[in-house]
Design a protein around this motif. Structure first.
Motif, short mmCIF file in Angstrom:
data_model
loop_
_atom_site.label_atom_id
_atom_site.label_comp_id
_atom_site.label_asym_id
_atom_site.label_seq_id
_atom_site.Cartn_x
_atom_site.Cartn_y
_atom_site.Cartn_z
N GLU A 46 -8.82 -65.18 -10.23
CA GLU A 46 -10.19 -65.12 -9.59
C GLU A 46 -10.72 -66.44 -10.26
O GLU A 46 -11.48 -67.11 -9.30
CB GLU A 46 -11.09 -64.09 -9.83
N SER A 47 -10.61 -66.97 -11.38
CA SER A 47 -11.16 -68.29 -11.68
C SER A 47 -10.56 -69.32 -10.86
O SER A 47 -11.23 -70.30 -10.42
CB SER A 47 -10.96 -68.49 -13.12
N LEU A 48 -9.39 -69.26 -10.78
CA LEU A 48 -8.74 -70.34 -9.90
C LEU A 48 -8.83 -70.24 -8.57
O LEU A 48 -9.02 -71.41 -7.81
CB LEU A 48 -7.06 -70.22 -9.87
N ALA A 49 -9.13 -69.30 -7.84
CA ALA A 49 -9.57 -69.07 -6.42
C ALA A 49 -11.07 -69.63 -6.21
O ALA A 49 -11.35 -70.36 -5.44
CB ALA A 49 -9.68 -67.69 -5.98
N ASP A 50 -11.97 -69.45 -7.34
CA ASP A 50 -13.34 -70.05 -7.26
C ASP A 50 -13.26 -71.65 -7.40
O ASP A 50 -14.01 -72.11 -6.60
CB ASP A 50 -14.13 -69.40 -8.41
N ARG A 51 -12.23 -72.09 -7.96
CA ARG A 51 -12.14 -73.42 -8.35
C ARG A 51 -11.70 -74.20 -7.26
O ARG A 51 -12.04 -75.11 -6.65
CB ARG A 51 -11.43 -73.54 -9.57
N LEU A 52 -10.67 -73.33 -6.36
CA LEU A 52 -10.18 -74.13 -5.08
C LEU A 52 -10.85 -73.96 -3.83
O LEU A 52 -10.57 -74.77 -2.80
CB LEU A 52 -8.65 -73.53 -5.04
N GLY A 53 -11.90 -73.17 -3.84
CA GLY A 53 -12.76 -73.23 -2.80
C GLY A 53 -12.57 -72.01 -1.71
O GLY A 53 -11.72 -71.08 -2.02
N ASP A 54 -13.08 -72.02 -0.73
CA ASP A 54 -13.20 -70.74 0.13
C ASP A 54 -12.04 -70.57 1.07
O ASP A 54 -11.86 -69.32 1.80
CB ASP A 54 -14.56 -70.63 0.92
N ARG A 55 -10.98 -71.34 1.15
CA ARG A 55 -10.11 -70.89 1.50
C ARG A 55 -8.97 -70.61 0.79
O ARG A 55 -7.49 -70.40 1.27
CB ARG A 55 -9.29 -72.48 2.41
N THR A 56 -9.10 -70.06 -0.42
CA THR A 56 -8.40 -69.30 -1.15
C THR A 56 -9.19 -67.98 -1.85
O THR A 56 -10.39 -68.02 -1.87
CB THR A 56 -7.93 -70.24 -2.73
N ARG A 57 -8.35 -66.94 -2.26
CA ARG A 57 -8.75 -65.72 -2.69
C ARG A 57 -7.58 -65.03 -3.34
O ARG A 57 -6.68 -65.34 -3.17
CB ARG A 57 -9.19 -64.98 -1.53
N ALA A 58 -8.11 -64.41 -4.53
CA ALA A 58 -7.24 -63.74 -5.29
C ALA A 58 -7.06 -62.38 -4.66
O ALA A 58 -7.84 -61.69 -4.40
CB ALA A 58 -7.71 -63.63 -6.88
N PHE A 59 -5.52 -61.80 -4.76
CA PHE A 59 -5.33 -60.65 -4.32
C PHE A 59 -4.39 -59.82 -5.31
O PHE A 59 -3.29 -60.46 -5.76
CB PHE A 59 -4.43 -60.78 -3.17
N GLN A 60 -4.79 -58.67 -5.82
CA GLN A 60 -3.75 -58.07 -6.57
C GLN A 60 -2.97 -57.34 -6.08
O GLN A 60 -3.01 -56.46 -5.04
CB GLN A 60 -4.84 -56.99 -7.47
N ALA A 61 -1.57 -57.19 -6.44
CA ALA A 61 -0.58 -56.42 -6.05
C ALA A 61 0.70 -56.83 -7.34
O ALA A 61 1.02 -57.85 -7.56
CB ALA A 61 -0.07 -56.89 -4.82
N ASP A 62 1.25 -55.56 -7.42
CA ASP A 62 2.60 -55.60 -8.08
C ASP A 62 3.50 -55.67 -7.18
O ASP A 62 3.90 -54.83 -6.24
CB ASP A 62 2.71 -54.41 -9.01
N ILE A 63 4.45 -56.85 -7.04
CA ILE A 63 5.22 -57.06 -6.03
C ILE A 63 6.58 -56.28 -6.11
O ILE A 63 7.42 -56.24 -5.26
CB ILE A 63 5.57 -58.64 -5.70
#
Length: 254
Positions: A46-63
């Motif tokens: 989530e910190s990385l997504a915040d830093r990279l801007g509104d075209r990024t978002r964090a999504f949780q999933a165990d692949i």
């Protein structure tokens, strides 16, 4: 058909930290919409997504979980549109510490399946979840992350290396089947990277030895490995599929 990176919607697995984070950052820099997948590293993702801007978002999933991957793809589609691109970087909990690795006499099948579930089953789950959407548009890019250790097992990490070798086989067979749908499937294989969470336990003397053994006389960084991923997903890589590109400063001549 080709798409500029800026028009792609990309899922990067295991992207909360390390190489995955470097790949997500490189793609975001080129204008892609980037889904930063994480299993447990919520704060970092989530910190990385915040830093990279509104075209990024964090999504949780165990692949490793088929239902979770289907949910991931559905959530990304709702947020950003149908995924055009997947980078399968996720790594099960692992430390590149040769002294602490399981030796053949101690290695269990559980050790092997632990690696296979993330590397191989995770890739299968992802391919199956995104194939229909990619085929419908006539465009798809799938990049898996391998290792140079199956060319040069200088440290015999049996479970990790075997799983990545199996992933290379799936990469190539998937490329053969998915090519008619306009989907390319390739692998980027790094060596020891300076530095990720997985390589943080590596003794400094090993980094020095690797650097001295490469023609470039240095250890590859996560950012440099990420650059190779950009090639495969860019229009420059449109005619390349089923390939394994080794990015390790020339330590292994593949």
């Amino acid at each position: 058909m080709t798409l500029d990176i800026s028009k792609q919607t990309v899922i990067v697995t295991g992207a909360g930290r390390g190489l995955g984070a470097a790949i997500a950052e490189a793609l975001a820099r080129e204008g892609a919409k980037v889904a930063i997948n994480f299993r447990t590293s919520r704060r970092e993702a989530e910190s990385l997504a915040d830093r990279l801007g509104d075209r990024t978002r964090a999504f949780q999933a165990d692949i490793r979980d088929t239902d979770a991957v289907n949910r991931l793809v559905a959530e990304v589609t709702d947020a950003f549109g149908v995924p055009t691109t997947v980078v399968h970087n996720a790594l099960t909990d692992f430390s590149f510490n040769g002294d602490a690795r399981p030796k053949l006499s101690d290695l269990s099948w559980h050790d092997m399946t632990g690696q296979l579930d993330t590397a191989l089953k995770g890739a299968l789950n992802l391919i199956q979840a995104v194939r229909a959407g990619m085929a419908a548009s006539g465009f798809g890019r799938i990049v898996t992350i391998g290792t140079n250790l199956f060319q040069n097992p200088v440290v015999p990490y049996h479970d990790y290396t075997a799983a990545k070798a199996a992933l290379l086989s799936l990469t190539r067979t998937a490329a053969a089947e998915l090519g008619p749908d306009g989907i390319t499937v390739n692998m980027v294989s790094g060596g020891l990277l300076r530095t990720t969470a997985a390589s943080s336990a590596t003794p400094e003397a090993v980094f020095d030895l690797v650097a001295a053994s490469t023609p470039l006389r240095r250890v590859t960084t996560p950012e440099e490995a990420a650059d190779a991923v950009l090639f495969f997903v860019s229009p420059w890589g449109r005619a390349v599929t089923g390939q394994n590109l080794i990015v390790d400063g020339g330590l292994v001549f593949g």
